[in-house]
Design a protein around this motif. Structure first.
Motif, PDB file in Angstrom:
ATOM      1  N   LEU A  26       0.829  -1.201   0.000  1.00  0.00           N
ATOM      2  CA  LEU A  26       0.000   0.000   0.000  1.00  0.00           C
ATOM      3  C   LEU A  26       0.867   1.255   0.000  1.00  0.00           C
ATOM      4  O   LEU A  26       0.647   2.176  -0.800  1.00  0.00           O
ATOM      5  N   ASP A  27       1.850   1.305   0.903  1.00  0.00           N
ATOM      6  CA  ASP A  27       2.734   2.465   1.002  1.00  0.00           C
ATOM      7  C   ASP A  27       3.445   2.746  -0.315  1.00  0.00           C
ATOM      8  O   ASP A  27       3.599   3.907  -0.720  1.00  0.00           O
ATOM      9  N   GLU A  28       3.858   1.685  -0.998  1.00  0.00           N
ATOM     10  CA  GLU A  28       4.519   1.846  -2.307  1.00  0.00           C
ATOM     11  C   GLU A  28       3.573   2.498  -3.311  1.00  0.00           C
ATOM     12  O   GLU A  28       3.961   3.413  -4.050  1.00  0.00           O
ATOM     13  N   GLN A  29       2.315   2.061  -3.333  1.00  0.00           N
ATOM     14  CA  GLN A  29       1.351   2.625  -4.276  1.00  0.00           C
ATOM     15  C   GLN A  29       0.988   4.067  -3.913  1.00  0.00           C
ATOM     16  O   GLN A  29       0.801   4.900  -4.797  1.00  0.00           O
ATOM     17  N   TYR A  30       0.899   4.376  -2.625  1.00  0.00           N
ATOM     18  CA  TYR A  30       0.690   5.770  -2.208  1.00  0.00           C
ATOM     19  C   TYR A  30       1.865   6.624  -2.664  1.00  0.00           C
ATOM     20  O   TYR A  30       1.673   7.743  -3.158  1.00  0.00           O
ATOM     21  N   LEU A  36      -5.316   6.817  -3.314  1.00  0.00           N
ATOM     22  CA  LEU A  36      -5.760   8.070  -2.701  1.00  0.00           C
ATOM     23  C   LEU A  36      -6.300   7.862  -1.298  1.00  0.00           C
ATOM     24  O   LEU A  36      -6.209   8.752  -0.456  1.00  0.00           O
ATOM     25  N   ALA A  37      -6.914   6.701  -1.050  1.00  0.00           N
ATOM     26  CA  ALA A  37      -7.476   6.378   0.265  1.00  0.00           C
ATOM     27  C   ALA A  37      -7.650   4.866   0.343  1.00  0.00           C
ATOM     28  O   ALA A  37      -7.828   4.202  -0.680  1.00  0.00           O
ATOM     29  N   SER A  38      -7.588   4.332   1.566  1.00  0.00           N
ATOM     30  CA  SER A  38      -7.796   2.897   1.751  1.00  0.00           C
ATOM     31  C   SER A  38      -8.158   2.619   3.193  1.00  0.00           C
ATOM     32  O   SER A  38      -7.907   3.443   4.077  1.00  0.00           O
ATOM     33  N   GLY A  39      -8.748   1.459   3.424  1.00  0.00           N
ATOM     34  CA  GLY A  39      -9.069   1.054   4.784  1.00  0.00           C
ATOM     35  C   GLY A  39      -9.878  -0.222   4.823  1.00  0.00           C
ATOM     36  O   GLY A  39     -10.324  -0.733   3.791  1.00  0.00           O
ATOM     37  N   LEU A  50      -9.323   3.480  -2.956  1.00  0.00           N
ATOM     38  CA  LEU A  50      -9.644   4.424  -4.021  1.00  0.00           C
ATOM     39  C   LEU A  50      -8.341   4.703  -4.761  1.00  0.00           C
ATOM     40  O   LEU A  50      -7.340   5.079  -4.138  1.00  0.00           O
ATOM     41  N   ALA A  51      -8.340   4.479  -6.075  1.00  0.00           N
ATOM     42  CA  ALA A  51      -7.103   4.542  -6.845  1.00  0.00           C
ATOM     43  C   ALA A  51      -7.284   5.299  -8.158  1.00  0.00           C
ATOM     44  O   ALA A  51      -8.396   5.420  -8.668  1.00  0.00           O
ATOM     45  N   VAL A  52      -6.166   5.784  -8.682  1.00  0.00           N
ATOM     46  CA  VAL A  52      -6.139   6.407 -10.006  1.00  0.00           C
ATOM     47  C   VAL A  52      -5.016   5.767 -10.819  1.00  0.00           C
ATOM     48  O   VAL A  52      -3.975   5.417 -10.294  1.00  0.00           O
ATOM     49  N   ALA A  53      -5.286   5.598 -12.105  1.00  0.00           N
ATOM     50  CA  ALA A  53      -4.276   5.065 -13.026  1.00  0.00           C
ATOM     51  C   ALA A  53      -4.714   5.394 -14.438  1.00  0.00           C
ATOM     52  O   ALA A  53      -5.870   5.747 -14.678  1.00  0.00           O
ATOM     53  N   GLU A  54      -3.790   5.227 -15.373  1.00  0.00           N
ATOM     54  CA  GLU A  54      -4.077   5.579 -16.764  1.00  0.00           C
ATOM     55  C   GLU A  54      -5.128   4.676 -17.397  1.00  0.00           C
ATOM     56  O   GLU A  54      -5.841   5.085 -18.308  1.00  0.00           O
ATOM     57  N   ASN A  55      -5.253   3.434 -16.915  1.00  0.00           N
ATOM     58  CA  ASN A  55      -6.262   2.539 -17.475  1.00  0.00           C
ATOM     59  C   ASN A  55      -6.471   1.326 -16.570  1.00  0.00           C
ATOM     60  O   ASN A  55      -5.724   1.106 -15.618  1.00  0.00           O
ATOM     61  N   ARG A  56      -7.490   0.561 -16.896  1.00  0.00           N
ATOM     62  CA  ARG A  56      -7.842  -0.611 -16.091  1.00  0.00           C
ATOM     63  C   ARG A  56      -6.737  -1.667 -16.108  1.00  0.00           C
ATOM     64  O   ARG A  56      -6.496  -2.333 -15.097  1.00  0.00           O
ATOM     65  N   ASP A  57      -6.087  -1.838 -17.253  1.00  0.00           N
ATOM     66  CA  ASP A  57      -5.005  -2.824 -17.331  1.00  0.00           C
ATOM     67  C   ASP A  57      -3.925  -2.537 -16.299  1.00  0.00           C
ATOM     68  O   ASP A  57      -3.399  -3.451 -15.659  1.00  0.00           O
ATOM     69  N   ARG A  58      -3.601  -1.252 -16.131  1.00  0.00           N
ATOM     70  CA  ARG A  58      -2.588  -0.877 -15.150  1.00  0.00           C
ATOM     71  C   ARG A  58      -3.055  -1.195 -13.732  1.00  0.00           C
ATOM     72  O   ARG A  58      -2.282  -1.707 -12.922  1.00  0.00           O
ATOM     73  N   ILE A  59      -4.315  -0.918 -13.440  1.00  0.00           N
ATOM     74  CA  ILE A  59      -4.858  -1.236 -12.116  1.00  0.00           C
ATOM     75  C   ILE A  59      -4.818  -2.747 -11.880  1.00  0.00           C
ATOM     76  O   ILE A  59      -4.439  -3.207 -10.807  1.00  0.00           O
ATOM     77  N   GLU A  60      -5.208  -3.525 -12.870  1.00  0.00           N
ATOM     78  CA  GLU A  60      -5.186  -4.986 -12.738  1.00  0.00           C
ATOM     79  C   GLU A  60      -3.765  -5.482 -12.463  1.00  0.00           C
ATOM     80  O   GLU A  60      -3.566  -6.402 -11.657  1.00  0.00           O
ATOM     81  N   GLU A  61      -2.791  -4.875 -13.102  1.00  0.00           N
ATOM     82  CA  GLU A  61      -1.387  -5.232 -12.882  1.00  0.00           C
ATOM     83  C   GLU A  61      -0.967  -4.919 -11.441  1.00  0.00           C
ATOM     84  O   GLU A  61      -0.300  -5.717 -10.791  1.00  0.00           O
ATOM     85  N   ILE A  62      -1.370  -3.755 -10.954  1.00  0.00           N
ATOM     86  CA  ILE A  62      -1.040  -3.352  -9.584  1.00  0.00           C
ATOM     87  C   ILE A  62      -1.695  -4.305  -8.585  1.00  0.00           C
ATOM     88  O   ILE A  62      -1.050  -4.791  -7.652  1.00  0.00           O
TER      89      ILE A  62
END
Length: 98
Positions: A26-30, A36-39, A50-62
């Motif tokens: 989590l800390d690495e992604q922050y 942006l937020a988690s719990g 709650l996350a932001v990324a350029e696209n869904r593929d990137r989120i799936e990778e994370i």
């Protein structure tokens, strides 16, 4: 923007054993500006990020790199949405409607 909903699929002792690794992830992604937020959810049967990324593929990778996911103690539900209205602190993440 994305809502990542985690649901535990293993007993809490198995989840807790991986918690330090999960928090480091989590800390690495922050640090990268992705999260942006988690719990934890209440009752404690998973969590929300709650996350932001350029696209869904990137989120799936994370998400694939989360130690909880790698160890199979949770499943993820990924929901993408357009943040057309935000608090002032999140203004840079607003997206046009449509």
């Amino acid at each position: 923007m994305f809502v990542l909903e985690l649901t535990y699929t293993a007993p809490l002792d198995a989840v807790d054993a991986l918690l330090p690794e999960h928090v480091a992830w989590l800390d690495e992604q922050y640090g990268k500006g992705v999260f942006l937020a988690s719990g934890r959810k209440e009752p404690r049967d998973g969590g929300v990020i709650l996350a932001v990324a350029e696209n869904r593929d990137r989120i799936e990778e994370i998400v694939a790199g989360d130690p909880f996911n790698v160890a199979g103690v949770c499943t993820y539900r990924v929901t993408e949405f357009r943040a057309t209205k935000t608090a002032a602190e999140l203004e840079r993440h607003r997206q046009p409607a449509g």
